[in-house]
Design an enzyme around this catalytic site. Sequence first.
Site, PDB file in Angstrom:
ATOM      1  N   ASP A   1      -2.312  -6.242   8.597  1.00 19.77           N
ATOM      2  CA  ASP A   1      -3.152  -6.070   8.121  1.00 19.77           C
ATOM      3  C   ASP A   1      -4.244  -6.679   7.166  1.00 19.77           C
ATOM      4  O   ASP A   1      -3.317  -7.347   6.766  1.00 19.77           O
ATOM      5  CB  ASP A   1      -3.638  -4.150   8.964  1.00 19.77           C
TER       6      ASP A   1
ATOM      7  N   GLY B   1      -0.824  -4.503   1.226  1.00 20.98           N
ATOM      8  CA  GLY B   1      -1.925  -4.510   0.483  1.00 20.98           C
ATOM      9  C   GLY B   1      -2.732  -4.932  -1.263  1.00 20.98           C
ATOM     10  O   GLY B   1      -3.884  -5.883  -0.887  1.00 20.98           O
TER      11      GLY B   1
ATOM     12  N   GLU C   1       5.382  -5.657   7.730  1.00 23.86           N
ATOM     13  CA  GLU C   1       4.561  -4.327   8.521  1.00 23.86           C
ATOM     14  C   GLU C   1       5.080  -4.941   9.880  1.00 23.86           C
ATOM     15  O   GLU C   1       5.084  -3.145   9.889  1.00 23.86           O
ATOM     16  CB  GLU C   1       2.797  -4.431   8.912  1.00 23.86           C
TER      17      GLU C   1
ATOM     18  N   GLY D   1       1.191  -1.378  -0.197  1.00 26.83           N
ATOM     19  CA  GLY D   1      -0.461   0.447   0.071  1.00 26.83           C
ATOM     20  C   GLY D   1       1.068   1.261   0.184  1.00 26.83           C
ATOM     21  O   GLY D   1       2.052   1.685   0.577  1.00 26.83           O
TER      22      GLY D   1
END
Length: 422
Positions: free
Chosen positions: A217, A186, A209, A136
């Site tokens: 996430d 992402g 992450e 992302g």
Amino acid sequence: MLKHGTLKLNCVGGNPISTIRGLSAQASGTGPIVEPALPQQQPLPQPQPQPQPDSKPPLEIPVPKRNLTSSDVQADDVLFKDIGNKGVITLNRPKVLNALNLSMVEKIYPVLKKWETSKKLVIVEGAGEKAFCAGGDVKSLVNALRESENSTLGETFFKNEYTLNHLIGTYKIPYVAAIDGITMGGGVGLSVHGKYRIATERTLFAMPETAIGLFPDVGGSYFLPRLQGKLGLYLGLTGDRLKGIDVFLAGIATHFVPSAKLSDLKQDLLTIEQPDVKEVLNKYQPERLNQEFSLAPYMSKIDKCFSVSSIEELIQRLKEDNSEWAEKTLNMLSKASPTSLKVTMRAIQSGSTLNLADCLKMEYRLACAAMSKTSDFCEGVRALLIDKDQKPNWKPNSLTDVTDDYVSEKFRKFPEEKELKL
């Protein structure tokens, strides 16, 4: 070992799993949540010792070099092809490895909603040969925080991304993601929750992450604890990478197809009037996949060391193991934010008993808690992706100082009006 071309590693089946970083709360009213039916766990074979795996630090998450502006909202950052009763979505930012930004998320969601009731099949792919989607656009979120302490962009991005992930995880028609090339963060959210995920020899998977002060996430708290044994917790905490067929053997992909055959496979899916998707995918998957999962020799160690209730206990078990594998694992953990490690462990442990929607709601609270100029997320992105000095100053900088109360505060529920609506 392999039987009929498949190593049973408690794959997250051919069923939707979890998310990327989400779309707006306009997704309410999409009908009942259909939770993926996960397969029964199968024990791993006990292999002979193999050479140590390549435990390199997580790759950088490629992102654009500036804040999101109106010039970034281009008509061609995502391509949509309407082919009869099928649709194809192409992530079209190959120069930044198809990094996912808010513009792309906001375009994909309404098209997927429309196609869910008007199409029989959707294929999602990335432009170029290097990446499906390498992550992302976290850099623009952090730049906004550093320049104006504006958390709105980040909260909007995560809300919209996670809502999109939930749509993919509950999609009513076949969703086929060709994860050819780098697939991280992402990009995992755009694929792992769909019913079919096709890995190739060029696939490179990671959830890195914790190295940037965040947590796995996009539904990581849902799909990671549902992998074999403690493999998901290991991948989530260390950010270790899986390559090629390993992504299939780990259960993250549902199929493995050589990249040279993807074009023909896609053509079959799009031209056969009523394709049996699984049958078509099986046709292109090699009959004999004579390769062992690279982490299989270490699964007993992973299960033993990661079957703990705290990061401190995990560190102690790794030190007691004292093998080369344990030393490499400790080295990966040492690069991560102490707060991220504890948040990640609690999120994955909690997510093991939650449905996809509740995992995403939990992750949204955690993501919003990271939208601060003084957060480890802001510092981690600065150190690894902006200034690139590779020297993040984590606060707190030791596991001892990351108290249970400090972690619990990040999981605290919002007032109802601010909660993620799915």
